[in-house]
Write a protein that holds these residues in place. Structure first.
Motif, PDB file in Angstrom:
ATOM      1  N   UNK A   1       0.834  -1.194   0.000  1.00 43.47           N
ATOM      2  CA  UNK A   1       0.000   0.000   0.000  1.00 43.47           C
ATOM      3  C   UNK A   1       0.879   1.258   0.000  1.00 43.47           C
ATOM      4  N   UNK A   2       2.027   1.211   0.676  1.00 40.94           N
ATOM      5  CA  UNK A   2       2.901   2.385   0.706  1.00 40.94           C
ATOM      6  C   UNK A   2       3.384   2.777  -0.685  1.00 40.94           C
ATOM      7  N   UNK A   3       3.689   1.785  -1.530  1.00 40.33           N
ATOM      8  CA  UNK A   3       4.155   2.072  -2.882  1.00 40.33           C
ATOM      9  C   UNK A   3       3.053   2.747  -3.698  1.00 40.33           C
ATOM     10  N   UNK A   4       1.822   2.321  -3.471  1.00 35.41           N
ATOM     11  CA  UNK A   4       0.694   2.924  -4.198  1.00 35.41           C
ATOM     12  C   UNK A   4       0.546   4.384  -3.800  1.00 35.41           C
ATOM     13  N   UNK A   5       0.587   4.666  -2.498  1.00 36.19           N
ATOM     14  CA  UNK A   5       0.398   6.049  -2.061  1.00 36.19           C
ATOM     15  C   UNK A   5       1.593   6.920  -2.419  1.00 36.19           C
ATOM     16  N   UNK A   6       2.797   6.351  -2.459  1.00 31.63           N
ATOM     17  CA  UNK A   6       3.960   7.110  -2.944  1.00 31.63           C
ATOM     18  C   UNK A   6       3.726   7.493  -4.402  1.00 31.63           C
ATOM     19  N   UNK A   7       3.250   6.536  -5.194  1.00 34.13           N
ATOM     20  CA  UNK A   7       2.987   6.806  -6.609  1.00 34.13           C
ATOM     21  C   UNK A   7       1.914   7.877  -6.770  1.00 34.13           C
ATOM     22  N   UNK A   8       0.892   7.832  -5.930  1.00 32.14           N
ATOM     23  CA  UNK A   8      -0.217   8.789  -6.033  1.00 32.14           C
ATOM     24  C   UNK A   8       0.138  10.172  -5.494  1.00 32.14           C
ATOM     25  N   UNK A   9       1.264  10.290  -4.795  1.00 36.25           N
ATOM     26  CA  UNK A   9       1.618  11.571  -4.171  1.00 36.25           C
ATOM     27  C   UNK A   9       2.050  12.632  -5.182  1.00 36.25           C
ATOM     28  N   UNK A  10       2.358  12.222  -6.392  1.00 34.48           N
ATOM     29  CA  UNK A  10       2.832  13.172  -7.401  1.00 34.48           C
ATOM     30  C   UNK A  10       1.715  13.516  -8.387  1.00 34.48           C
ATOM     31  N   UNK A  11       1.492  14.811  -8.635  1.00 35.47           N
ATOM     32  CA  UNK A  11       0.409  15.211  -9.549  1.00 35.47           C
ATOM     33  C   UNK A  11       0.594  14.713 -10.983  1.00 35.47           C
ATOM     34  N   UNK A  12       1.829  14.613 -11.440  1.00 37.50           N
ATOM     35  CA  UNK A  12       2.068  14.106 -12.796  1.00 37.50           C
ATOM     36  C   UNK A  12       1.624  12.653 -12.897  1.00 37.50           C
ATOM     37  N   UNK A  13       1.967  11.852 -11.899  1.00 34.02           N
ATOM     38  CA  UNK A  13       1.573  10.441 -11.926  1.00 34.02           C
ATOM     39  C   UNK A  13       0.060  10.285 -11.800  1.00 34.02           C
ATOM     40  N   UNK A  15      -2.095  12.368 -12.975  1.00 30.36           N
ATOM     41  CA  UNK A  15      -2.617  12.746 -14.302  1.00 30.36           C
ATOM     42  C   UNK A  15      -2.418  11.603 -15.304  1.00 30.36           C
ATOM     43  N   UNK A  16      -1.280  10.903 -15.208  1.00 31.96           N
ATOM     44  CA  UNK A  16      -1.053   9.745 -16.076  1.00 31.96           C
ATOM     45  C   UNK A  16      -2.162   8.722 -15.861  1.00 31.96           C
ATOM     46  N   UNK A  17      -2.504   8.469 -14.603  1.00 30.20           N
ATOM     47  CA  UNK A  17      -3.573   7.504 -14.306  1.00 30.20           C
ATOM     48  C   UNK A  17      -4.909   7.976 -14.875  1.00 30.20           C
ATOM     49  N   UNK A  18      -5.180   9.275 -14.775  1.00 34.16           N
ATOM     50  CA  UNK A  18      -6.421   9.811 -15.345  1.00 34.16           C
ATOM     51  C   UNK A  18      -6.458   9.594 -16.857  1.00 34.16           C
ATOM     52  N   UNK A  19      -5.353   9.835 -17.509  1.00 29.93           N
ATOM     53  CA  UNK A  19      -5.291   9.642 -18.965  1.00 29.93           C
ATOM     54  C   UNK A  19      -5.490   8.170 -19.329  1.00 29.93           C
ATOM     55  N   UNK A  20      -4.899   7.280 -18.544  1.00 33.28           N
ATOM     56  CA  UNK A  20      -5.013   5.855 -18.839  1.00 33.28           C
ATOM     57  C   UNK A  20      -6.405   5.305 -18.524  1.00 33.28           C
ATOM     58  N   UNK A  21      -7.204   6.044 -17.775  1.00 33.74           N
ATOM     59  CA  UNK A  21      -8.596   5.620 -17.551  1.00 33.74           C
ATOM     60  C   UNK A  21      -9.371   5.656 -18.860  1.00 33.74           C
ATOM     61  N   UNK A  22      -8.977   6.557 -19.760  1.00 34.46           N
ATOM     62  CA  UNK A  22      -9.666   6.694 -21.046  1.00 34.46           C
ATOM     63  C   UNK A  22      -9.376   5.498 -21.951  1.00 34.46           C
ATOM     64  N   UNK A  23      -8.091   5.096 -21.998  1.00 37.07           N
ATOM     65  CA  UNK A  23      -7.673   3.985 -22.866  1.00 37.07           C
ATOM     66  C   UNK A  23      -6.183   3.737 -22.653  1.00 37.07           C
ATOM     67  N   UNK A  24      -5.696   2.564 -23.046  1.00 39.99           N
ATOM     68  CA  UNK A  24      -4.247   2.334 -23.019  1.00 39.99           C
ATOM     69  C   UNK A  24      -3.559   3.320 -23.969  1.00 39.99           C
ATOM     70  N   UNK A  25      -2.371   3.762 -23.608  1.00 40.01           N
ATOM     71  CA  UNK A  25      -1.641   4.731 -24.421  1.00 40.01           C
ATOM     72  C   UNK A  25      -0.165   4.377 -24.459  1.00 40.01           C
ATOM     73  N   UNK A  26       0.497   4.826 -25.513  1.00 38.41           N
ATOM     74  CA  UNK A  26       1.938   4.637 -25.624  1.00 38.41           C
ATOM     75  C   UNK A  26       2.646   5.641 -24.715  1.00 38.41           C
ATOM     76  N   UNK A  27       3.901   5.345 -24.435  1.00 35.94           N
ATOM     77  CA  UNK A  27       4.707   6.262 -23.628  1.00 35.94           C
ATOM     78  C   UNK A  27       4.774   7.634 -24.297  1.00 35.94           C
ATOM     79  N   UNK A  28       4.908   7.648 -25.622  1.00 29.79           N
ATOM     80  CA  UNK A  28       4.967   8.913 -26.356  1.00 29.79           C
ATOM     81  C   UNK A  28       3.683   9.712 -26.253  1.00 29.79           C
TER      82      UNK A  28
END
Length: 109
Positions: A1-13, A15-28
């Protein structure tokens, strides 16, 4: 659980999760949404992968990322449980709703 909350602590990460909710995406595709270097984005992707929040699939030179909602759900439910909030996971709720009382068949004792 600590790794999940560390990952969620950053706004960029987040936002990445929000974008991936729409569909899978490439790194680019994901990187195009941010004004940071590709190595910085790769570091963000690595943190999200270590936490189990995203999965990567390599296709040639392209990496496609997918959101893993179950990990996020379990972490949030675990956190809620720690706080004493009585929340159930969707899985257990579905199981409980799908249970139907068995009625005796005519002629059975």
């Amino acid at each position: 659980m600590n790794k999940v909350f560390k990952a969620l602590s950053d706004p960029t990460r987040r936002r990445v999760l929000q974008l991936l909710r729409q569909r899978p995406m490439s790194a680019g595709e994901l990187s195009d949404h941010f004004a940071v270097s590709k190595p910085t984005m790769s570091a963000h992707f690595a943190v999200l992968q270590v936490a189990g929040l995203i999965e990567a699939e390599k296709s040639g030179r392209t990496i496609i990322y997918r959101l893993v909602m179950s990990v996020l759900e379990e972490a949030l439910l675990g956190f809620a449980h720690t706080l004493g909030w009585g929340l159930e996971s969707k899985r257990s709720t579905r199981v409980n709703h799908n249970k139907v009382a068995k009625r005796p068949v005519k002629g059975e004792a």
